[in-house]
Write a protein that holds these residues in place. Structure first.
Motif, PDB file in Angstrom:
ATOM      1  N   PHE A 173      14.758   5.308   0.307  1.00 24.82           N
ATOM      2  CA  PHE A 173      15.975   4.825  -0.395  1.00 24.82           C
ATOM      3  C   PHE A 173      15.527   4.764  -1.878  1.00 24.82           C
ATOM      4  O   PHE A 173      16.049   4.620  -2.870  1.00 24.82           O
ATOM      5  N   HIS A 174      14.505   3.678  -1.784  1.00 18.06           N
ATOM      6  CA  HIS A 174      13.999   3.104  -3.366  1.00 18.06           C
ATOM      7  C   HIS A 174      13.497   4.325  -4.123  1.00 18.06           C
ATOM      8  O   HIS A 174      13.709   4.240  -5.434  1.00 18.06           O
ATOM      9  N   ALA A 175      13.059   5.266  -3.489  1.00 25.83           N
ATOM     10  CA  ALA A 175      12.548   6.280  -4.397  1.00 25.83           C
ATOM     11  C   ALA A 175      13.867   7.021  -4.931  1.00 25.83           C
ATOM     12  O   ALA A 175      13.979   7.746  -5.873  1.00 25.83           O
ATOM     13  N   LYS A 176      14.704   7.234  -4.202  1.00 24.42           N
ATOM     14  CA  LYS A 176      16.177   7.855  -4.783  1.00 24.42           C
ATOM     15  C   LYS A 176      17.031   6.903  -5.446  1.00 24.42           C
ATOM     16  O   LYS A 176      17.924   7.364  -5.868  1.00 24.42           O
ATOM     17  N   ARG A 177      16.412   5.639  -5.599  1.00 21.75           N
ATOM     18  CA  ARG A 177      17.220   4.562  -6.515  1.00 21.75           C
ATOM     19  C   ARG A 177      18.589   4.232  -5.836  1.00 21.75           C
ATOM     20  O   ARG A 177      19.491   4.064  -6.442  1.00 21.75           O
ATOM     21  N   LYS A 178      18.629   4.011  -4.416  1.00 22.10           N
ATOM     22  CA  LYS A 178      19.578   3.644  -3.573  1.00 22.10           C
ATOM     23  C   LYS A 178      19.188   2.460  -2.949  1.00 22.10           C
ATOM     24  O   LYS A 178      18.202   2.269  -2.337  1.00 22.10           O
ATOM     25  N   PHE A 179      19.964   1.232  -2.957  1.00 27.82           N
ATOM     26  CA  PHE A 179      19.449  -0.097  -2.664  1.00 27.82           C
ATOM     27  C   PHE A 179      20.459  -0.655  -1.545  1.00 27.82           C
ATOM     28  O   PHE A 179      20.119  -1.256  -0.800  1.00 27.82           O
TER      29      PHE A 179
ATOM     30  N   ARG B 155      11.980  20.062  -2.003  1.00 27.98           N
ATOM     31  CA  ARG B 155      10.669  19.925  -1.821  1.00 27.98           C
ATOM     32  C   ARG B 155      10.164  18.457  -1.679  1.00 27.98           C
ATOM     33  O   ARG B 155       9.340  18.032  -0.788  1.00 27.98           O
ATOM     34  N   ALA B 156      10.724  17.716  -2.688  1.00 28.71           N
ATOM     35  CA  ALA B 156      10.367  16.204  -2.595  1.00 28.71           C
ATOM     36  C   ALA B 156      11.015  15.525  -1.196  1.00 28.71           C
ATOM     37  O   ALA B 156      10.041  14.945  -0.610  1.00 28.71           O
ATOM     38  N   ASN B 157      11.869  15.949  -0.725  1.00 32.84           N
ATOM     39  CA  ASN B 157      12.617  15.483   0.536  1.00 32.84           C
ATOM     40  C   ASN B 157      11.761  15.821   1.621  1.00 32.84           C
ATOM     41  O   ASN B 157      11.186  15.168   2.776  1.00 32.84           O
ATOM     42  N   SER B 158      11.262  17.075   1.820  1.00 34.59           N
ATOM     43  CA  SER B 158      10.270  17.637   2.889  1.00 34.59           C
ATOM     44  C   SER B 158       8.854  16.657   2.576  1.00 34.59           C
ATOM     45  O   SER B 158       8.525  16.476   3.752  1.00 34.59           O
ATOM     46  N   PHE B 159       8.338  16.366   1.411  1.00 36.50           N
ATOM     47  CA  PHE B 159       7.163  15.671   1.448  1.00 36.50           C
ATOM     48  C   PHE B 159       7.659  14.267   2.141  1.00 36.50           C
ATOM     49  O   PHE B 159       6.642  13.796   2.587  1.00 36.50           O
TER      50      PHE B 159
ATOM     51  N   VAL C  35       0.765  -1.124  -0.043  1.00 35.25           N
ATOM     52  CA  VAL C  35      -0.028   0.082  -0.034  1.00 35.25           C
ATOM     53  C   VAL C  35       1.017   1.150  -0.012  1.00 35.25           C
ATOM     54  O   VAL C  35       0.709   1.931  -0.816  1.00 35.25           O
ATOM     55  N   LEU C  36       1.865   1.382   1.042  1.00 39.47           N
ATOM     56  CA  LEU C  36       2.521   2.674   0.877  1.00 39.47           C
ATOM     57  C   LEU C  36       3.376   2.753   0.087  1.00 39.47           C
ATOM     58  O   LEU C  36       3.490   4.001  -0.491  1.00 39.47           O
ATOM     59  N   ARG C  37       4.363   1.875  -0.200  1.00 36.17           N
ATOM     60  CA  ARG C  37       5.419   2.064  -1.289  1.00 36.17           C
ATOM     61  C   ARG C  37       4.859   2.197  -2.656  1.00 36.17           C
ATOM     62  O   ARG C  37       5.050   3.361  -3.316  1.00 36.17           O
ATOM     63  N   PRO C  38       3.899   1.692  -3.342  1.00 36.67           N
ATOM     64  CA  PRO C  38       3.125   2.216  -4.508  1.00 36.67           C
ATOM     65  C   PRO C  38       2.324   3.479  -4.439  1.00 36.67           C
ATOM     66  O   PRO C  38       2.603   4.322  -5.400  1.00 36.67           O
ATOM     67  N   SER C  39       1.949   4.069  -3.331  1.00 37.59           N
ATOM     68  CA  SER C  39       1.347   5.067  -3.235  1.00 37.59           C
ATOM     69  C   SER C  39       2.106   6.531  -2.920  1.00 37.59           C
ATOM     70  O   SER C  39       2.228   7.530  -3.387  1.00 37.59           O
ATOM     71  N   PHE C  40       3.474   6.093  -2.331  1.00 38.05           N
ATOM     72  CA  PHE C  40       4.451   7.102  -2.139  1.00 38.05           C
ATOM     73  C   PHE C  40       5.371   7.378  -3.384  1.00 38.05           C
ATOM     74  O   PHE C  40       5.605   8.639  -3.678  1.00 38.05           O
ATOM     75  N   LEU C  41       5.625   6.377  -4.001  1.00 36.46           N
ATOM     76  CA  LEU C  41       6.807   6.529  -5.100  1.00 36.46           C
ATOM     77  C   LEU C  41       6.476   7.519  -6.305  1.00 36.46           C
ATOM     78  O   LEU C  41       7.113   8.428  -6.555  1.00 36.46           O
ATOM     79  N   PRO C  42       5.225   7.322  -6.885  1.00 37.47           N
ATOM     80  CA  PRO C  42       4.730   8.452  -8.031  1.00 37.47           C
ATOM     81  C   PRO C  42       4.658   9.787  -7.345  1.00 37.47           C
ATOM     82  O   PRO C  42       5.033  10.710  -7.997  1.00 37.47           O
ATOM     83  N   VAL C  43       3.999   9.893  -6.118  1.00 35.56           N
ATOM     84  CA  VAL C  43       3.693  11.374  -5.689  1.00 35.56           C
ATOM     85  C   VAL C  43       5.325  11.882  -5.394  1.00 35.56           C
ATOM     86  O   VAL C  43       5.565  13.048  -5.887  1.00 35.56           O
ATOM     87  N   TYR C  44       6.173  11.080  -4.933  1.00 32.41           N
ATOM     88  CA  TYR C  44       7.411  11.815  -4.569  1.00 32.41           C
ATOM     89  C   TYR C  44       8.401  12.059  -5.892  1.00 32.41           C
ATOM     90  O   TYR C  44       8.874  13.000  -6.011  1.00 32.41           O
ATOM     91  N   HIS C  45       8.195  11.063  -6.904  1.00 33.49           N
ATOM     92  CA  HIS C  45       8.814  11.446  -8.438  1.00 33.49           C
ATOM     93  C   HIS C  45       8.141  12.509  -8.835  1.00 33.49           C
ATOM     94  O   HIS C  45       8.827  13.478  -9.520  1.00 33.49           O
ATOM     95  N   GLU C  46       6.770  12.691  -8.830  1.00 31.09           N
ATOM     96  CA  GLU C  46       6.231  14.093  -9.136  1.00 31.09           C
ATOM     97  C   GLU C  46       6.644  15.173  -8.667  1.00 31.09           C
ATOM     98  O   GLU C  46       6.904  16.226  -9.401  1.00 31.09           O
TER      99      GLU C  46
END
Length: 194
Positions: A116-122, A46-50, A26-37
């Motif tokens: 970290f996944h949003a930043k593509r750091k694994f 601003r993305a980090n603040s979000f 739930v959370l990962r799929p809902s967070f990632l698109p908003v963060y990248h937008e």
């Protein structure tokens, strides 16, 4: 026996089937698109603040869930295992009480993994998870040798290993957010959750 049943309940049913999938499905799929937008439209600060506003809110929710699970451990165990007798439910209650801090830590570590996944750091989140699993296994074996195979040692070593996982993720987050973005987010400062 009872110890294996209680462990399977606390780890597999309670954590892996009920709580953890909420983060993964739930959370990962809902967070990632908003963060990248936000990242594309408004920039990294601003993305980090979000991201950290999102994480602070969820951290409060995680604390509430872990706390309620610990407070109502007997009731949770009885509700989810209607065929168990009072002795087995009491054993589950003890295990949940000791595992609750670990559940809190592992769910917070999942929040870090999402970022970290949003930043593509694994490397950091998956290294932290590997360290947790190794330490947990070594801890169980060590506790078995030092204090005998006491059932609660599974729970204590789980919580300790999850704390290590969270600390590794916290160090990684701090390094990732050094400088201006770190000063704006203030997520990892102790007062950020107050």
């Amino acid at each position: 026996g009872d110890v294996v049943d209680v462990y399977i309940f606390a780890y597999n049913q309670l954590l892996m089937l009920m709580l953890y999938p909420a983060f993964l499905k739930v959370l990962r799929p809902s967070f990632l698109p908003v963060y990248h937008e936000i990242l594309a439209d408004e920039g990294e600060d601003r993305a980090n603040s979000f991201a950290f506003a999102f994480m602070r809110t969820l951290a409060a929710g995680v604390a509430l869930v872990a706390g309620l699970t610990a407070v109502f451990a007997y009731d949770v165990a009885a509700l989810m295992n209607p065929g168990w007798g009072p002795r087995k439910i009491a054993l589950a209650e003890s295990m949940i009480h000791v595992m609750a801090p670990g559940i809190f830590c592992v769910l917070l570590a999942e929040l870090a993994l999402i970022f970290f996944h949003a930043k593509r750091k694994f490397a950091v989140p998956h290294g932290a998870e590997a360290a947790m699993k190794v330490l947990w296994g070594v801890g169980i074996l060590g506790a078995g040798v030092l204090v005998g195979a006491r059932p609660i040692s599974i729970a204590w070593t789980f919580s300790a290993a999850c704390l290590v996982q969270l600390v590794i993720n916290g160090i990684g987050l701090r390094k990732e957010l050094s400088g201006h973005a770190w000063e704006k987010t203030r997520f990892l400062r102790p007062t950020a959750l107050l």
